[in-house]
Enzyme design. Sequence first.
Site, PDB file in Angstrom:
ATOM      1  N   ASP A   1      10.245   5.650  -9.910  1.00 39.89           N
ATOM      2  CA  ASP A   1       9.851   6.527 -11.113  1.00 39.89           C
ATOM      3  C   ASP A   1      10.618   7.976 -11.269  1.00 39.89           C
ATOM      4  OD1 ASP A   1       8.003   4.777 -11.954  1.00 39.89           O
ATOM      5  OD2 ASP A   1       6.305   5.627 -10.800  1.00 39.89           O
TER       6      ASP A   1
ATOM      7  N   LYS B   1      -0.724  -4.526  -2.997  1.00 38.07           N
ATOM      8  CA  LYS B   1      -1.992  -3.864  -2.825  1.00 38.07           C
ATOM      9  C   LYS B   1      -2.241  -2.553  -3.232  1.00 38.07           C
ATOM     10  CE  LYS B   1      -5.393  -2.320   0.124  1.00 38.07           C
ATOM     11  NZ  LYS B   1      -5.631  -1.144   0.453  1.00 38.07           N
TER      12      LYS B   1
ATOM     13  N   SER C   1       0.929  -1.266  -0.042  1.00 37.75           N
ATOM     14  CA  SER C   1      -0.053   0.058  -0.094  1.00 37.75           C
ATOM     15  C   SER C   1       0.870   1.264  -0.040  1.00 37.75           C
ATOM     16  CB  SER C   1      -0.935   0.075   1.149  1.00 37.75           C
ATOM     17  OG  SER C   1      -2.016   0.780   1.035  1.00 37.75           O
TER      18      SER C   1
END
Length: 710
Positions: free
Chosen positions: A482, A496, A471
């Site tokens: 990224d 998740k 999460s």
Amino acid sequence: MFKKLYLMLVLAAALACNASPSKPAYKPLGPNDLKPDEQQSVVLTYVAKLITDYNYKKVPLNDSISNIIFNSYLKKLDENHNYLTQGDIKNIDQFRNILDDDIKAGNLNSVFYIFNIFQKRYNEYVNFSVAELNKNFDFTKNETYTYDRDSLPWAKSDDELHELWAKRVKYDLLNLKLTGKDLAANKVTLKKRYTNILSQSNKLSNQDVFQAFMDAFTEAIDPHTNYFNPSNAANFNIDMSRSLEGIGASLLSENEYVTIKSVTPGGPADRSKLVNADDRIIAVAQGKTGEWQDIVGWRIDNAIALIRGPKGTVVRLQLLAKSASPTAKPRVIELVREKIILKDISAKKDIRTYDSNGKKVKIGVISIPAFYLDFADYKAGNPNYKSTTRDVKLILDSLKKENVDGVVIDLRQNGGGSLMEAIELTGLFIKTGPVVQVRDARNQVEVDKDEDETVNYTGPLAIVVDRFSASASEIFSGAIQDYGRGLIIGTQTYGKGTVQNAIDLDKIIAPTLKDKLMSLTGKPKTVATGSQNKFGQLNLTIAKFYRISGSSTQHKGVIPDVQFPSIIPLDKYGEDTEPSALPFDMIAKTSYTTVGNFSTVIPELRKMHDERMATSQSYKYLLEDIQDAKKQDAEKSITLNEVDLKKQRDADEQKVFERNNLRRVALGLRPLKKGEAKPKNEDLDFLQKEAGQILTDYITLGNKTAVVNP
């Protein structure tokens, strides 16, 4: 966005729930059977309406989903195929494809009929076990007991199950016999254990049946849509408030054992270094001299009540590790209960020093147990509110003063928490920009950004993750990857990537319950009101997370740049092991500017890591541990021959002892003598040490990847 959607759900559901009851049950419920009540029928129809109309994953209630719910419900009742026969399954199979209609109508009679058959069988075989203790036992025979039966067919007859249970009783006695007690004393212990099991079974209520079925129903939709009955809703919200008095461990019931699900960082169990996830609790005693209470087969809520208690009091536990041989002797530990304030469990730091061609490299390590936030203080405007980001910022400031050369953030076992904290923590390492995208059920995408231009740390950075990093951990590590801001090290994360909204069903049902019950029964009803939850809570999946690159964190999680072998079985834990999990997909990337690029250096870092691991004894033992765990998991049966079982247990215990000492020597620690306790605060974390070494390698290689104005 979520607040508006919540209001929409409440208003729409209150107007839309008007299903009528179906025909009477196909089989009558007996006078002593557990029966559903009218309130549960109402809750079922409302939950069904909310799920079918507003869940992110659009799943129609039809025969196909009915079949899945049926199988899931059976698995929850008799996962190991110990109680029901093929005849029982044939009897209840008539309900396989009609549960969808029953759910929409609020008809729970078939659900309770199935449960009552199971409970009769359950009680029958526990009583059989008690009677079996009166027999004589021959422990010289070459018999085996098959304890793992979930992949085997249902028993053909009662006689087949009687044979199974006779061997189970024999195994229980033999296992106790190998601890040194005589047969008579062991029979007394087992009789008490079996009687306790029977007592717990007879204490089950219709709420327990309803919860079990609702779990089967919601899990068939997606793994994170959950219904909590009022009692479980209270426990859930206690957990969310991050405050309790006890040992600091969450528990679950697994194959009739009360099992440690997770250990709360900083709590008594964690600090003892003696309690691990998946440990089975065999018995509990109060104080230093209290009598042992065998809890095998207990209801989980009763076991929790026994283990929790006022702070300052002592509780003793008998624990059996899941990875240990089934014949292993339980270890005894003593813990002092405390008030566990999870908001006080903070990120913590350490400094590791590495040698790089004669030069000392200092790596600061920040371990983050969760993405925590004191919402009450935050909303009240308290400038000193507790949060992950605030704590990490202070740690970064101290590490910079100590002139560290790089920082490792350890997110292993971090199951997530506050989305806001994941965004703000990312902001400590970048100037500004998007962190995560959220797409709701209407396919509308919201981009959540870090808008604080302050950058608190600009140096070399690595993030360590494992299979239980989930999460918010995946949002943070995915954004760091990224942006090219840091290296990701470890194993594939949980995957998740969905958003849940907690819906208090009182706010939906109470306003119209009187009319609803009137339509079901033809009789007026008085609806209780007040602050206490009466109808439970629904955690409804309403949206999905996406990385700024457009990839979902759902299902696949975050893939590290440099990967470690996983101690946690990837085929047993993770979103991609859940049959009803939402799939991985992608949306358009949002606009962001990378601050670095590790593509040229990652191959060299992997090569250096692989070369180091080729000669690492610690790595060798890690791989052997993983293989041993797989072998243990593949075993389905065990011998009932006393001599052979004792040899096996002694060999297993000796192997564990020797392996632990070899592991200690590989880490530069002295071996222990048999019976000697491990010294406290020893550094046994080989993987964290290696993560720091990988970051050291990166620093040593120089600026092959630049981090420009993060």
